[in-house]
Write an enzyme that holds these catalytic residues in place. Structure first.
Site, PDB file in Angstrom:
ATOM      1  N   PRO A  32      -8.607  -1.381  -7.155  1.00  0.00           N
ATOM      2  CA  PRO A  32      -8.966  -2.746  -6.734  1.00  0.00           C
ATOM      3  C   PRO A  32      -7.946  -3.301  -5.757  1.00  0.00           C
ATOM      4  O   PRO A  32      -6.731  -3.120  -5.917  1.00  0.00           O
ATOM      5  CB  PRO A  32      -8.963  -3.518  -8.057  1.00  0.00           C
ATOM      6  CG  PRO A  32      -9.346  -2.494  -9.075  1.00  0.00           C
ATOM      7  CD  PRO A  32      -8.680  -1.219  -8.607  1.00  0.00           C
ATOM      8  N   CYS A  33      -8.454  -3.985  -4.734  1.00  0.00           N
ATOM      9  CA  CYS A  33      -7.607  -4.293  -3.579  1.00  0.00           C
ATOM     10  C   CYS A  33      -7.577  -5.773  -3.230  1.00  0.00           C
ATOM     11  O   CYS A  33      -7.136  -6.137  -2.148  1.00  0.00           O
ATOM     12  CB  CYS A  33      -8.124  -3.517  -2.365  1.00  0.00           C
ATOM     13  SG  CYS A  33      -9.873  -3.840  -2.024  1.00  0.00           S
ATOM     14  N   GLN A  34      -8.008  -6.658  -4.143  1.00  0.00           N
ATOM     15  CA  GLN A  34      -8.102  -8.066  -3.767  1.00  0.00           C
ATOM     16  C   GLN A  34      -6.753  -8.654  -3.354  1.00  0.00           C
ATOM     17  O   GLN A  34      -6.674  -9.557  -2.543  1.00  0.00           O
ATOM     18  CB  GLN A  34      -8.700  -8.879  -4.919  1.00  0.00           C
ATOM     19  CG  GLN A  34     -10.194  -8.681  -5.098  1.00  0.00           C
ATOM     20  CD  GLN A  34     -10.522  -7.439  -5.924  1.00  0.00           C
ATOM     21  OE1 GLN A  34      -9.673  -6.609  -6.203  1.00  0.00           O
ATOM     22  NE2 GLN A  34     -11.773  -7.333  -6.329  1.00  0.00           N
TER      23      GLN A  34
ATOM     24  N   PHE B  89      -4.574  -7.295  -1.547  1.00  0.00           N
ATOM     25  CA  PHE B  89      -4.267  -6.919  -0.167  1.00  0.00           C
ATOM     26  C   PHE B  89      -5.249  -7.515   0.829  1.00  0.00           C
ATOM     27  O   PHE B  89      -4.952  -7.638   2.003  1.00  0.00           O
ATOM     28  CB  PHE B  89      -4.329  -5.389  -0.001  1.00  0.00           C
ATOM     29  CG  PHE B  89      -3.378  -4.627  -0.873  1.00  0.00           C
ATOM     30  CD1 PHE B  89      -2.020  -4.801  -0.760  1.00  0.00           C
ATOM     31  CD2 PHE B  89      -3.854  -3.732  -1.800  1.00  0.00           C
ATOM     32  CE1 PHE B  89      -1.142  -4.087  -1.537  1.00  0.00           C
ATOM     33  CE2 PHE B  89      -2.993  -3.003  -2.594  1.00  0.00           C
ATOM     34  CZ  PHE B  89      -1.630  -3.187  -2.464  1.00  0.00           C
TER      35      PHE B  89
ATOM     36  N   ASN C 259      -8.983   2.094   0.415  1.00  0.00           N
ATOM     37  CA  ASN C 259      -8.549   0.727   0.177  1.00  0.00           C
ATOM     38  C   ASN C 259      -8.770  -0.104   1.434  1.00  0.00           C
ATOM     39  O   ASN C 259      -9.281   0.401   2.445  1.00  0.00           O
ATOM     40  CB  ASN C 259      -7.067   0.711  -0.241  1.00  0.00           C
ATOM     41  CG  ASN C 259      -6.770  -0.362  -1.277  1.00  0.00           C
ATOM     42  OD1 ASN C 259      -6.934  -1.543  -1.003  1.00  0.00           O
ATOM     43  ND2 ASN C 259      -6.335   0.054  -2.472  1.00  0.00           N
TER      44      ASN C 259
END
Length: 375
Positions: free
Chosen positions: A84-86, A88, A123
């Site tokens: 999960p990349c929220q 960034f 990502n």
């Protein structure tokens, strides 16, 4: 390669698997003298885990990856995943301390235990400039947990439209390989970009159905079962939403390629009259003969971006969004409309995943690397 029986099969492990976009791309490569077989997966969201299992089998573990660590992690040929990349993302607050930013460490711990020949991290682009990416590279140095691996030179920003997707989605793709494994050749295709018309033009533009069929299923997973709405095929997701009359009037005023600037002033909400700046794709209409914009998790809301159908006065349906992501029409889905929309928007475009898979599979075959199960 010196194989004497069936087509060689390389074992695949998918972490943060979601609804299976990466796995779907990897297993779809069938025209090479070898293939991938999904052996295990990990996904925390129950609906996404059920979707994955409905398509690839009950080997998915419905749990947090940190809870799976310490179990009997299989030895595989390739590990894939999109932590999960929220924290960034350009769309979020981009908080370096966001705990989700550290999930890649669990990914790295699994790689260290599974010892694959290759691993893939997908990502958002800011990940490539983050402290976490720097730490990942540092982990491959002597004495690090990923000692013996190197970040392949093919790693970087990949555009989905360069690999056969009908969607202009840009993502960071990091490929790691053992020092003794061949480099990966992930080169864009030379063919023209796929268009919205090619992806969804065969679906009826008039959609009167609002809700998904009412049914549930018990889906077996590695550590139990999940009861979820479904199972639905992609084609069954061709459902719209209920619009107010004022919303329909606004949408009807927007031409192909247009956006909220095309809406007459008397139809504008008060907040838009006061604020003329902001993102220009709001209430935007797609073009038939261009790729779509990035499909995000609320594509059915016109106020969230350029998600209006090229000709119909509505936003994209879930089926159209799934097809723009490259999922086939017989792909199986579990969950509510909101949940499935989130699964679609968070997925890796299947054509991009397929291109990554093809490049890695070619390297495995050309490098005469035998699957782990035969060693």
């Amino acid at each position: 390669m010196h194989y004497t029986s069936e087509q060689p099969t390389y074992a695949l492990l998918d972490l943060f698997a979601g609804c299976g976009g990466l796995t779907a791309g990897f297993v779809s490569v069938r025209d090479l003298p070898a293939r991938f077989s999904p052996e295990a997966a990990v996904e925390l969201d129950p609906d996404a885990a059920a979707t994955y299992a409905a398509n690839f089998g009950p080997h998915v573990h419905h749990c947090a990856i940190e809870d799976w660590l310490g179990t009997d992690i299989p030895q595989v040929d390739v590990v894939i995943g999109g932590p999960p990349c929220q924290g960034f993302s350009w769309l979020g607050k981009r908080q370096p301390a966001d705990p989700r930013n550290k999930l890649w460490r669990y990914y790295a711990e699994v790689v260290a235990a599974a010892r694959p020949t290759y691993f893939v991290i997908e990502n958002v682009i800011p990940f490539l400039r983050s402290d976490q990416f720097h730490d990942l590279v540092h982990a491959t140095r002597p004495g690090g947990p990923l000692e013996g691996y190197v970040i392949d030179e093919s790693s970087g920003v990949a555009r989905a439209i360069d690999f056969g997707a009908a969607q202009d989605r840009r993502r960071a793709v990091v490929i790691g390989r053992r020092h003794d494994a061949p480099p990966v050749d992930l080169e864009p295709w030379q063919s023209p970009s796929r268009t919205v018309r090619e992806a969804i033009g065969h679906l009826p533009s008039d959609v009167s159905t609002i809700e998904l069929p009412r049914r549930t299923a018990a889906i077996e997973v590695a550590n139990g079962s999940i009861v979820a709405p479904g199972v639905y095929t992609t084609r069954e997701l061709h459902v719209s939403r209920r619009y107010e009359a004022i919303s329909l009037a606004r949408i009807a005023a927007i031409p192909p390629g247009g956006d909220r600037d095309a809406i007459p002033e008397h139809l504008l909400p008060r907040c838009w009259k006061r604020h003329t700046g902001g993102h220009r794709d709001v209430m935007g209409r797609l073009w038939w003969d261009k790729p779509s914009v990035t499909i995000r998790t609320e594509f059915w809301k016109p106020e969230k971006g350029r998600y209006l159908h090229p000709t119909a006065n509505r936003a994209l349906t879930h089926a159209e969004a799934a097809l723009l992501q490259g999922f086939p029409e017989d792909y199986r889905w579990c969950g509510s409309k909101i949940s499935i929309g989130r699964q679609i928007g968070n997925a890796v475009p299947v054509p991009l995943a397929q291109a990554i898979a093809r490049a890695i599979l070619t390297a495995l075959v050309d490098g005469d690397i035998e699957p782990r199960r035969t060693q």
